[in-house]
Design a protein around this motif. Structure first.
Motif, PDB file in Angstrom:
ATOM      1  N   VAL A 274      32.783 -56.282  83.288  1.00  0.00           N
ATOM      2  CA  VAL A 274      32.350 -57.645  82.959  1.00  0.00           C
ATOM      3  C   VAL A 274      30.854 -57.804  83.200  1.00  0.00           C
ATOM      4  CG1 VAL A 274      32.588 -60.081  83.585  1.00  0.00           C
ATOM      5  CG2 VAL A 274      34.615 -58.629  83.410  1.00  0.00           C
ATOM      6  N   THR A 275      30.335 -57.177  84.250  1.00  0.00           N
ATOM      7  CA  THR A 275      28.899 -57.246  84.517  1.00  0.00           C
ATOM      8  C   THR A 275      28.105 -56.672  83.355  1.00  0.00           C
ATOM      9  OG1 THR A 275      29.232 -57.093  86.913  1.00  0.00           O
ATOM     10  CG2 THR A 275      27.050 -56.522  86.079  1.00  0.00           C
ATOM     11  N   ARG A 276      28.523 -55.515  82.863  1.00  0.00           N
ATOM     12  CA  ARG A 276      27.843 -54.907  81.722  1.00  0.00           C
ATOM     13  C   ARG A 276      27.947 -55.799  80.484  1.00  0.00           C
ATOM     14  NH1 ARG A 276      30.101 -49.968  83.782  1.00  0.00           N
ATOM     15  NH2 ARG A 276      31.873 -50.177  82.371  1.00  0.00           N
ATOM     16  N   MET A 277      29.117 -56.394  80.273  1.00  0.00           N
ATOM     17  CA  MET A 277      29.310 -57.260  79.120  1.00  0.00           C
ATOM     18  C   MET A 277      28.391 -58.476  79.184  1.00  0.00           C
ATOM     19  SD  MET A 277      31.035 -57.825  76.311  1.00  0.00           S
ATOM     20  CE  MET A 277      32.545 -56.881  76.414  1.00  0.00           C
ATOM     21  N   VAL A 278      28.323 -59.100  80.354  1.00  0.00           N
ATOM     22  CA  VAL A 278      27.488 -60.292  80.514  1.00  0.00           C
ATOM     23  C   VAL A 278      26.021 -59.962  80.295  1.00  0.00           C
ATOM     24  CG1 VAL A 278      26.649 -61.981  82.194  1.00  0.00           C
ATOM     25  CG2 VAL A 278      29.095 -61.521  82.001  1.00  0.00           C
ATOM     26  N   ILE A 279      25.572 -58.852  80.867  1.00  0.00           N
ATOM     27  CA  ILE A 279      24.180 -58.447  80.690  1.00  0.00           C
ATOM     28  C   ILE A 279      23.882 -58.200  79.217  1.00  0.00           C
ATOM     29  CG2 ILE A 279      22.517 -56.607  81.157  1.00  0.00           C
ATOM     30  CD1 ILE A 279      23.783 -56.311  83.928  1.00  0.00           C
ATOM     31  N   ALA A 280      24.813 -57.550  78.514  1.00  0.00           N
ATOM     32  CA  ALA A 280      24.625 -57.290  77.087  1.00  0.00           C
ATOM     33  C   ALA A 280      24.536 -58.592  76.301  1.00  0.00           C
ATOM     34  CB  ALA A 280      25.777 -56.437  76.553  1.00  0.00           C
ATOM     35  N   MET A 281      25.373 -59.560  76.640  1.00  0.00           N
ATOM     36  CA  MET A 281      25.375 -60.837  75.922  1.00  0.00           C
ATOM     37  C   MET A 281      24.067 -61.591  76.120  1.00  0.00           C
ATOM     38  SD  MET A 281      29.248 -62.116  76.732  1.00  0.00           S
ATOM     39  CE  MET A 281      30.668 -61.350  75.949  1.00  0.00           C
ATOM     40  N   VAL A 282      23.608 -61.680  77.361  1.00  0.00           N
ATOM     41  CA  VAL A 282      22.377 -62.417  77.655  1.00  0.00           C
ATOM     42  C   VAL A 282      21.171 -61.721  77.032  1.00  0.00           C
ATOM     43  CG1 VAL A 282      20.839 -63.217  79.480  1.00  0.00           C
ATOM     44  CG2 VAL A 282      23.313 -63.433  79.759  1.00  0.00           C
ATOM     45  N   LEU A 283      21.124 -60.393  77.143  1.00  0.00           N
ATOM     46  CA  LEU A 283      19.999 -59.649  76.573  1.00  0.00           C
ATOM     47  C   LEU A 283      19.972 -59.785  75.054  1.00  0.00           C
ATOM     48  CD1 LEU A 283      19.852 -56.339  78.654  1.00  0.00           C
ATOM     49  CD2 LEU A 283      18.251 -58.252  78.687  1.00  0.00           C
ATOM     50  N   ALA A 284      21.147 -59.729  74.426  1.00  0.00           N
ATOM     51  CA  ALA A 284      21.198 -59.871  72.974  1.00  0.00           C
ATOM     52  C   ALA A 284      20.677 -61.232  72.543  1.00  0.00           C
ATOM     53  CB  ALA A 284      22.636 -59.682  72.483  1.00  0.00           C
ATOM     54  N   PHE A 285      21.055 -62.265  73.271  1.00  0.00           N
ATOM     55  CA  PHE A 285      20.575 -63.612  72.967  1.00  0.00           C
ATOM     56  C   PHE A 285      19.056 -63.679  73.080  1.00  0.00           C
ATOM     57  CE2 PHE A 285      19.347 -67.918  73.908  1.00  0.00           C
ATOM     58  CZ  PHE A 285      20.192 -68.710  73.151  1.00  0.00           C
ATOM     59  N   LEU A 286      18.520 -63.133  74.178  1.00  0.00           N
ATOM     60  CA  LEU A 286      17.076 -63.203  74.410  1.00  0.00           C
ATOM     61  C   LEU A 286      16.300 -62.357  73.411  1.00  0.00           C
ATOM     62  CD1 LEU A 286      16.971 -63.033  78.318  1.00  0.00           C
ATOM     63  CD2 LEU A 286      16.561 -65.025  76.861  1.00  0.00           C
ATOM     64  N   ILE A 287      16.778 -61.162  73.133  1.00  0.00           N
ATOM     65  CA  ILE A 287      16.085 -60.274  72.207  1.00  0.00           C
ATOM     66  C   ILE A 287      16.022 -60.894  70.816  1.00  0.00           C
ATOM     67  CG2 ILE A 287      16.241 -58.059  70.994  1.00  0.00           C
ATOM     68  CD1 ILE A 287      17.353 -56.870  73.602  1.00  0.00           C
ATOM     69  N   CYS A 288      17.090 -61.591  70.432  1.00  0.00           N
ATOM     70  CA  CYS A 288      17.153 -62.167  69.098  1.00  0.00           C
ATOM     71  C   CYS A 288      16.319 -63.434  68.977  1.00  0.00           C
ATOM     72  CB  CYS A 288      18.602 -62.484  68.745  1.00  0.00           C
ATOM     73  SG  CYS A 288      18.784 -63.311  67.156  1.00  0.00           S
ATOM     74  N   TRP A 289      16.434 -64.347  69.943  1.00  0.00           N
ATOM     75  CA  TRP A 289      15.875 -65.683  69.785  1.00  0.00           C
ATOM     76  C   TRP A 289      14.599 -65.947  70.563  1.00  0.00           C
ATOM     77  CZ3 TRP A 289      17.381 -68.243  65.774  1.00  0.00           C
ATOM     78  CH2 TRP A 289      18.657 -68.013  65.255  1.00  0.00           C
ATOM     79  N   LEU A 290      14.352 -65.204  71.644  1.00  0.00           N
ATOM     80  CA  LEU A 290      13.149 -65.463  72.436  1.00  0.00           C
ATOM     81  C   LEU A 290      11.863 -65.231  71.637  1.00  0.00           C
ATOM     82  CD1 LEU A 290      12.055 -66.358  75.140  1.00  0.00           C
ATOM     83  CD2 LEU A 290      12.129 -63.971  75.910  1.00  0.00           C
ATOM     84  N   PRO A 291      11.748 -64.141  70.843  1.00  0.00           N
ATOM     85  CA  PRO A 291      10.508 -63.975  70.051  1.00  0.00           C
ATOM     86  C   PRO A 291      10.262 -65.130  69.096  1.00  0.00           C
ATOM     87  CG  PRO A 291      11.744 -61.925  70.134  1.00  0.00           C
ATOM     88  CD  PRO A 291      12.639 -62.979  70.707  1.00  0.00           C
ATOM     89  N   TYR A 292      11.306 -65.615  68.440  1.00  0.00           N
ATOM     90  CA  TYR A 292      11.148 -66.704  67.479  1.00  0.00           C
ATOM     91  C   TYR A 292      10.734 -67.988  68.181  1.00  0.00           C
ATOM     92  CZ  TYR A 292      12.090 -69.464  63.278  1.00  0.00           C
ATOM     93  OH  TYR A 292      11.968 -70.278  62.172  1.00  0.00           O
ATOM     94  N   ALA A 293      11.403 -68.308  69.307  1.00  0.00           N
ATOM     95  CA  ALA A 293      11.066 -69.525  70.049  1.00  0.00           C
ATOM     96  C   ALA A 293       9.661 -69.440  70.633  1.00  0.00           C
ATOM     97  CB  ALA A 293      12.092 -69.751  71.165  1.00  0.00           C
ATOM     98  N   THR A 294       9.304 -68.268  71.150  1.00  0.00           N
ATOM     99  CA  THR A 294       7.975 -68.077  71.732  1.00  0.00           C
ATOM    100  C   THR A 294       6.893 -68.201  70.666  1.00  0.00           C
ATOM    101  OG1 THR A 294       8.876 -66.608  73.424  1.00  0.00           O
ATOM    102  CG2 THR A 294       6.507 -66.510  73.038  1.00  0.00           C
TER     103      THR A 294
END
Length: 359
Positions: free
Chosen positions: A248-268
């Motif tokens: 579950v730890t690996r899954m959660v990290i993957a989910m959060v990282l995927a969200f940030l990698i996808c949307w953080l550049p656009y928002a920034t």
């Protein structure tokens, strides 16, 4: 070339120096070499094919198998529908435009594309946030024995669409606008033109449709990880518990990282350009965050759905004509519900503490 000057002629006809407007003809070599447009077209073409297949598969399998119609899967299907619409109204049009080098469908379609991609993209973002919050409620039990039911899932899905509509319709009525961006082959909110009108909209959109869902995701998964760590610490002798906690730890990290990698550049990018209108950004670089965010339509179902054991079994059974060649005997006979990356925290007899078991 300054980004501000590059975008300020978005609604114009050919400029004084002979550069065609974004709706008038190919933008190469004025904005970028033709090869750049072809590479982006290839990327968008790949996204269209892959996203259509995986999200379509999610919907077909969910409709075919009644046991997949759990409250959680309502949200996953809502996410798949949003991703399909992003693909159809965003990636498909972007593919065609980049292949031709300009926005060949005209200004009205540009505004419609910007609206639809923003609408369905935000629905997808909030679906991820509600999905995280559902896991927090079910596993961490902050509301006691509250059960997340079908009506709650329907309310959550409805909220994603209503909330998104609230924040994506204003540009159609004068609070900011939808204009060609970057390479001028896709359209989005007007981050580029100065003034209180645009700046206020950018700030509100950033807060309500990025900061808020991201905060909910971090809060929910953060509490989930803390809960699982505490339970695992109580059951150090249980290999099953320790393995579930690691998974579950690996899954959660993957989910959060995927969200940030996808949307953080656009928002920034949007915030930087909104704050400093004179910043110099290459048009190709300016387009990348928008196109990269569209790739989320491919990996969202992989992370959130295909890692769902029950969904995966149903999918393989359907594709292999009624038999899952990879299912174990236990999986074949089991009818228990499992969710993507979900772990149940089950209370056992007093003195035994709490048990973590992968669902």
């Amino acid at each position: 070339m300054q980004l501000r000057n590059n975008i300020s002629i978005a609604d114009a006809s050919p400029t004084e120096n002979g550069t065609p407007g974004p709706f008038d003809g190919p933008q190469w070599p004025y904005q970028a070499p033709r090869s750049t447009y072809m590479m982006v077209a290839a990327l968008m073409g790949t996204v269209v094919v892959a996203a259509t297949f995986v999200n379509g598969l999610v919907i077909v399998v969910s409709v075919r198998y009644k046991k997949l119609r759990s409250p959680l899967n309502y949200i996953l299907v809502n996410l798949a529908v949003a991703d399909l619409l992003v693909t159809f109204f965003g990636s498909t049009i972007s593919f065609s435009n980049n292949a031709n080098g300009y926005f060949l469908l005209g200004k009205s379609v540009c505004e419609f594309e910007g609206f639809m991609v923003s609408l369905t993209g935000i629905v997808g973002l909030w679906s991820l946030a509600i999905l995280a919050f559902e896991r927090y409620i079910v596993i961490c039990k902050p509301m006691g024995d509250f059960r997340f039911q079908q009506k709650h899932a329907v309310i959550g899905c409805t909220f994603t669409w209503v909330w998104s509509l609230i924040w994506t319709t204003p540009p159609l009525f004068g609070w900011s606008s939808y204009v060609p961006e970057g390479l001028r082959t896709s359209c989005g909110p007007n981050w580029y033109t100065g003034g209180t009108n645009n700046n206020s909209y950018v700030m509100m959109l950033f807060i309500t449709c990025f900061v808020m869902p991201l905060s909910m995701i971090i809060f929910s998964y953060g509490n989930l990880l803390v809960t699982l760590r505490l339970v695992a610490a109580q059951q150090k002798e249980s290999e099953t518990t320790q393995r579930a906690e690691r998974e579950v730890t690996r899954m959660v990290i993957a989910m959060v990282l995927a969200f940030l990698i996808c949307w953080l550049p656009y928002a920034t990018f949007a915030m930087v350009v909104a704050i400093d209108k004179d910043i110099v950004i290459n048009p190709t670089l300016a387009s990348m965050p928008s196109y990269f965010s569209k790739t989320a339509t491919v990996y969202n179902p992989i992370i959130y759905v295909f890692m769902n054991k029950q969904f995966r079994n149903c999918m393989l059974t359907m594709m292999c004509c009624g038999r899952n060649p990879f299912a174990t005997e236990e999986e074949t006979s089991s009818t228990a519900s499992s969710t993507a990356g979900r772990t149940e925290v089950v209370s056992v007899s007093s003195g035994a503490g709490t048990k973590v078991s992968p669902a």
